[in-house]
Design an enzyme around this catalytic site. Structure first.
Site: not given
Length: 296
Positions: A162, A239, A273
Site C-alpha cells: 500500500s 481491493d 487489501h
C-alpha cells in the site's frame, strides 16, 4: 529444520535490542535506536536466519508497511519467517514514521492518511513536518547504513504494501544503486493522483507540484527508465481501495511501459487489501528478491 544452530552475531551500542524469539531456523529480533533523520527513537524488526546468526552474509529484503502500521503488523501477520528460514534470507521491517507519545513532540493529524503512521517515505519540506518527517533519508541513508554496519547483509531488495508499496517503488527507482530488486503489494502507484497522497503531499510539500512529482512512484519510474531486470507487483482484484481510485494501478503499468521496465503485474482474484492477501503472495515476493540477489 535440521540446520545447526550457531549464534555468533553481536551488534554494537547504536542499537538497543528490545526482544528476540526463536522462529523456525532463525530468530526474530526487535531493535530501537535514536534517529538523527527523524530526531526521534525509531524501531525496526529483523528476521535473521541461522546463517546470518553465524555471521554468514545473506541477502536481505526491506519491507515498508502501509498506512497506520508499524513494524509489528507485517512481523506478526505476514508469516514470512518460514520462507526466509528456508532460503537463508534476512527480512527487515522499519516503522512507518516518527512517533511520540507527547502530542507536542512530533506533529500529527486527525486524518489517518496524514501524520504519524503516514509518512509516505518522503522528506517533508514544510513546517511543522520538516523537522521529523524525513523518512526518505531515514530509510535510504541512516537505516540502510546502520543495517549494513550491524548485520551480515550481502545485498538488499525493497518491497512494501500500500503506502509502503509506493515507498518501495519510489525509493527503489530513485536510488537504484542501493537496491538489487524491487517488488510491491497493492501499492499506491501514483500518490499525487490519489486522495490519500494529495492530502499528505499538501501537508508535506505545500502546493509545489514539482516536489509532488519527485514523490510519485509512477512519475519516478517514467522519468528514470528501466533500472531492474524485472519487478513484481501483486494487486488484489477485489481491493476496495483499487476501485475507489486510491491505488492508481494502471498508472504504474503505463509508466513501466514508457520506461521499458519489465513488470510482472498480477491481479489476484477475490483478494482484498488485507494481510490475508499479503500472506497469500508474500512467499512469491521473498523468492523474487532471493532470485534477483543471486544474479547481482
Amino acid at each position: 529444520m535440521n540446520r545447526s544452530y550457531n549464534h555468533s552475531l553481536s551488534v554494537n551500542s547504536q542499537l538497543t535490542q528490545k526482544s528476540v524469539n526463536r522462529c523456525f531456523d532463525g530468530e526474530q529480533h526487535y531493535y530501537s535506536h535514536q534517529s538523527t533523520s527523524t530526531k526521534t527513537p525509531m524501531t525496526f524488526s529483523i528476521y535473521l536466519p541461522d546463517e546470518a546468526l553465524a555471521g554468514r552474509r545473506c541477502p536481505a529484503v526491506l519491507y515498508l508497511s502501509g498506512l497506520t502500521c508499524n513494524a509489528d503488523n507485517v512481523t506478526h501477520k505476514a508469516h514470512f519467517q518460514q520462507k526466509c528460514s528456508e532460503l537463508g534470507m534476512i527480512f527487515i521491517a522499519p516503522d512507518t514514521s516518527p512517533r511520540s507519545s507527547d502530542n507536542d513532540a512530533v506533529p500529527n493529524d486527525e486524518r489517518y492518511f496524514v501524520g504519524q503512521g503516514a509518512s509516505y517515505y518522503v522528506d517533508a519540506t514544510k513546517a511543522p513536518w520538516a523537522d521529523n518527517f524525513n523518512m526518505q533519508s531515514y530509510i535510504v541513508d541512516e537505516l540502510y547504513d546502520l543495517l549494513r554496519a550491524e548485520f551480515p547483509i550481502d545485498s538488499i531488495g525493497i518491497t512494501g504494501h500500500s503506502m509502503g508499496g509506493h515507498g518501495a517503488l519510489l525509493l527503489g527507482f530513485k536510488f537504484p544503486g542501493k537496491f538489487v530488486s524491487v517488488s510491491a503489494l497493492s501499492p499506491v502507484s501514483a500518490a499525487s493522483e490519489s486522495a490519500w497522497g494529495q492530502a499528505a503531499f499538501t501537508e508535506y510539500f505545500g502546493d509545489d507540484k514539482s516536489q509532488w512529482a519527485q514523490a510519485d512512484a509512477a512519475k519516478m519510474i517514467e522519468k528514470v527508465g528501466q533500472q531492474y531486470a524485472s519487478i513484481l507487483v501483486d494487486q488484489g482484484a477485489a481491493d476496495n481501495f483499487l476501485t475507489e481510485g486510491q491505488l492508481q494501478t494502471p498508472k504504474l503499468q503505463d509508466a513501466c511501459a514508457k520506461a521499458k521496465q519489465p513488470l510482472t503485474l498480477r491481479y489476484q482474484a477475490g483478494h482484498d487489501h488485507s494481510y490475508y492477501f499479503i500472506q497469500t503472495v508474500i512467499n512469491d515476493h521473498i523468492e523474487h528478491h532471493w532470485r534477483m540477489a543471486q544474479l547481482s
